[in-house]
Design an enzyme around this catalytic site. Structure first.
Site, PDB file in Angstrom:
ATOM      1  N   LYS A  91       0.799  -1.233   0.000  1.00 41.82           N
ATOM      2  CA  LYS A  91       0.000   0.000   0.000  1.00 41.82           C
ATOM      3  C   LYS A  91       0.831   1.282   0.000  1.00 41.82           C
ATOM      4  CE  LYS A  91      -4.191  -1.652   2.167  1.00 41.82           C
ATOM      5  NZ  LYS A  91      -5.046  -1.619   3.361  1.00 41.82           N
ATOM      6  N   ASP A 127     -10.107   2.918   2.588  1.00 37.41           N
ATOM      7  CA  ASP A 127     -10.220   2.247   3.898  1.00 37.41           C
ATOM      8  C   ASP A 127     -10.939   3.101   4.945  1.00 37.41           C
ATOM      9  OD1 ASP A 127      -9.030  -0.173   3.255  1.00 37.41           O
ATOM     10  OD2 ASP A 127      -7.010   0.489   3.804  1.00 37.41           O
TER      11      ASP A 127
HETATM   12  N1  LIG Z   1     -11.365  -4.821   7.241  1.00 36.94           N
HETATM   13  C1  LIG Z   1     -10.710  -4.246   6.246  1.00 36.94           C
HETATM   14  O1  LIG Z   1     -11.282  -3.901   5.203  1.00 36.94           O
HETATM   15  C2  LIG Z   1      -9.236  -3.948   6.387  1.00 36.94           C
HETATM   16  C3  LIG Z   1      -8.650  -2.960   5.583  1.00 36.94           C
HETATM   17  C4  LIG Z   1      -7.286  -2.710   5.735  1.00 36.94           C
HETATM   18  C5  LIG Z   1      -6.544  -3.443   6.661  1.00 36.94           C
HETATM   19  N2  LIG Z   1      -7.147  -4.399   7.405  1.00 36.94           N
HETATM   20  C6  LIG Z   1      -6.365  -5.169   8.404  1.00 36.94           C
HETATM   21  O2  LIG Z   1      -5.770  -4.250   9.298  1.00 36.94           O
HETATM   22  C7  LIG Z   1      -4.541  -4.747   9.797  1.00 36.94           C
HETATM   23  C8  LIG Z   1      -3.454  -3.673   9.670  1.00 36.94           C
HETATM   24  O3  LIG Z   1      -3.246  -3.402   8.302  1.00 36.94           O
HETATM   25  P1  LIG Z   1      -2.164  -2.298   7.824  1.00 36.94           P
HETATM   26  O4  LIG Z   1      -2.266  -2.250   6.336  1.00 36.94           O
HETATM   27  O5  LIG Z   1      -2.308  -1.048   8.590  1.00 36.94           O
HETATM   28  O6  LIG Z   1      -0.791  -3.012   8.265  1.00 36.94           O
HETATM   29  P2  LIG Z   1       0.613  -2.323   8.590  1.00 36.94           P
HETATM   30  O7  LIG Z   1       0.785  -1.059   7.819  1.00 36.94           O
HETATM   31  O8  LIG Z   1       1.633  -3.409   8.413  1.00 36.94           O
HETATM   32  O9  LIG Z   1       0.531  -1.919  10.152  1.00 36.94           O
HETATM   33  C9  LIG Z   1       0.517  -2.894  11.141  1.00 36.94           C
HETATM   34  C10 LIG Z   1       0.219  -2.259  12.501  1.00 36.94           C
HETATM   35  O10 LIG Z   1       0.083  -3.306  13.460  1.00 36.94           O
HETATM   36  C11 LIG Z   1       1.000  -3.090  14.549  1.00 36.94           C
HETATM   37  N3  LIG Z   1       1.427  -4.375  15.060  1.00 36.94           N
HETATM   38  C12 LIG Z   1       1.810  -5.463  14.357  1.00 36.94           C
HETATM   39  N4  LIG Z   1       2.122  -6.487  15.198  1.00 36.94           N
HETATM   40  C13 LIG Z   1       1.917  -6.022  16.457  1.00 36.94           C
HETATM   41  C14 LIG Z   1       2.061  -6.583  17.752  1.00 36.94           C
HETATM   42  N5  LIG Z   1       2.477  -7.846  17.921  1.00 36.94           N
HETATM   43  N6  LIG Z   1       1.766  -5.827  18.829  1.00 36.94           N
HETATM   44  C15 LIG Z   1       1.326  -4.549  18.673  1.00 36.94           C
HETATM   45  N7  LIG Z   1       1.181  -3.946  17.469  1.00 36.94           N
HETATM   46  C16 LIG Z   1       1.470  -4.681  16.376  1.00 36.94           C
HETATM   47  C17 LIG Z   1       2.127  -2.300  13.924  1.00 36.94           C
HETATM   48  O11 LIG Z   1       2.834  -1.654  14.957  1.00 36.94           O
HETATM   49  P3  LIG Z   1       4.389  -1.189  14.753  1.00 36.94           P
HETATM   50  O12 LIG Z   1       4.332   0.118  14.045  1.00 36.94           O
HETATM   51  O13 LIG Z   1       4.913  -1.122  16.121  1.00 36.94           O
HETATM   52  O14 LIG Z   1       5.047  -2.281  13.926  1.00 36.94           O
HETATM   53  C18 LIG Z   1       1.340  -1.346  13.013  1.00 36.94           C
HETATM   54  O15 LIG Z   1       0.758  -0.308  13.769  1.00 36.94           O
HETATM   55  C19 LIG Z   1      -4.256  -6.014   9.001  1.00 36.94           C
HETATM   56  O16 LIG Z   1      -4.610  -7.121   9.781  1.00 36.94           O
HETATM   57  C20 LIG Z   1      -5.180  -5.905   7.794  1.00 36.94           C
HETATM   58  O17 LIG Z   1      -5.589  -7.161   7.286  1.00 36.94           O
HETATM   59  C21 LIG Z   1      -8.486  -4.656   7.306  1.00 36.94           C
END
Ligand SMILES: NC(=O)c1ccc[n+]([C@@H]2O[C@H](COP(=O)([O-])OP(=O)(O)OC[C@H]3O[C@@H](n4cnc5c(N)ncnc54)[C@H](OP(=O)(O)O)[C@@H]3O)[C@@H](O)[C@H]2O)c1
Length: 302
Positions: A91, A127
């Site tokens: 993204k 989103d």
């Molecule tokens: N429902 C929907 O339509 C939709 C849409 C978009 C995304 N999502 C879901 O949303 C989630 C995040 O997506 P993203 O694109 O934002 O991913 P991303 O950019 O990789 O961000 C991941 C986030 O999760 C945190 N994180 C990961 N592992 C962690 C842990 N063990 N403990 C605490 N924090 C943790 C990261 O913190 P750090 O910065 O500390 O690494 C960061 O804030 C995914 O599961 C995705 O599938 C759903």
């Protein structure tokens, strides 16, 4: 296309023999780029909408390795694709590669919905709107104080959308510097320490998990005790939808808070892209919801 082979291909594409779908020289093409991408439910949803709206279109999973996004976008545009959705881990790179961005994508710092127009790539981020539309559909009022856990691509989009709708936004992230950067980009908001947010929960109207915690059921966070200070009237939303009932939502439900899972957001965020590529704005209706909910249930992800 590698993602379209293997045992799960037919149900994911949502196309079976005899369902009247024709692929020919006029078929409009779109898809979802990710790595891995075979978990994505977007092909099932878009192909369902193609059938319902009698659109001569097809939406396919496109597995693209990190580092190969630029080449893939050029190739897909040259091959006549209308556009693509982009998911993890592409993204933020997609945002950088776009020739034009909508104001929403610029605010979110991420692009998940791309259009190919005369050799140019136009990026939008749906989103945040998808998240808010889903909350409204569940009767959650978007007002007061919202605490967002996470500072990744999805958290940025959610935070910007909530702020645009008048919420006071608080951000807490495991890596504090990313939360600081998000608040700076938003031009407003407050950072709460990752270990400190539970003590401030009593001030919040909405808690959002926008981290990947809970995805795939892997999450040993002691959510119930972290939610102890939540007040009556608190709504708790999780954007993770695999499984739908994440450990956070389970704990929140047990404490009597209103909960909203991430499946409706997936449907709501997909509508704008479908309209751009296929020319019809689909409804986030019960049938769309059921088709995905049943598929998640079949895979033990209810
Ligand atoms: N429902 C929907 O339509 C939709 C849409 C978009 C995304 N999502 C879901 O949303 C989630 C995040 O997506 P993203 O694109 O934002 O991913 P991303 O950019 O990789 O961000 C991941 C986030 O999760 C945190 N994180 C990961 N592992 C962690 C842990 N063990 N403990 C605490 N924090 C943790 C990261 O913190 P750090 O910065 O500390 O690494 C960061 O804030 C995914 O599961 C995705 O599938 C759903």
């Amino acid at each position: 296309m590698g993602g379209a082979s293997g045992p799960s291909a037919a149900p994911l594409l949502g196309k079976t023999e005899g369902d009247g779908v024709t692929i020919d020289g006029r078929t409009r093409l779109a898809g979802v780029i990710g790595w891995p991408v075979d978990h994505s439910r977007s092909p099932m949803l878009h192909n369902h909408w193609c059938r319902v709206h009698q659109v001569n279109g097809a939406y396919v999973p496109l597995p693209v390795k990190p580092g190969q996004l630029e080449m893939a976008l050029k190739g897909l545009a040259a091959a006549g694709f209308r556009g693509v959705n982009v998911t993890i881990p592409h993204k933020e790179e997609a945002f950088r590669l776009c020739d034009e961005l909508t104001e929403t994508a610029r605010r979110a710092g991420a692009a998940n919905t791309l259009r190919f127009v005369e050799g140019r790539v136009i990026g939008d981020c749906t989103d945040g709107t998808g998240f808010c539309d889903n909350l409204l559909a569940h009767g959650v009022r978007l007002e007061g104080r919202a605490l967002i856990l996470g500072a990744g691509g999805a958290a940025r989009a959610v935070a910007a959308a909530l702020q645009d709708r008048g919420c006071e936004v608080f951000i807490s992230n495991r890596t504090a510097s990313r939360a600081e950067a998000l608040v700076q980009a938003l031009g407003a908001g407050t950072v709460l320490d990752w270990t400190d947010w539970p003590s401030r929960l009593g001030e919040m109207n909405l808690l959002v998990n926008a981290t990947s915690l809970g995805m795939g059921g892997r999450d040993d966070t002691a959510w119930s005790s972290l939610l102890q200070k939540g007040q009556e009237g608190l709504s708790v939303a999780d954007i993770v939808y695999t499984p739908r009932q994440t450990p956070l939502l389970k704990a929140a439900q047990e404490r009597g808070f209103r909960t909203v899972d991430g499946l409706g957001m997936l449907i709501c965020q997909a509508r704008a892209g479908f309209q751009e590529w296929f020319g019809v704005l689909p409804e986030a209706d019960e049938a769309s919801f059921d088709i995905l909910a049943q598929d998640l249930a079949r895979h033990g992800l209810s």
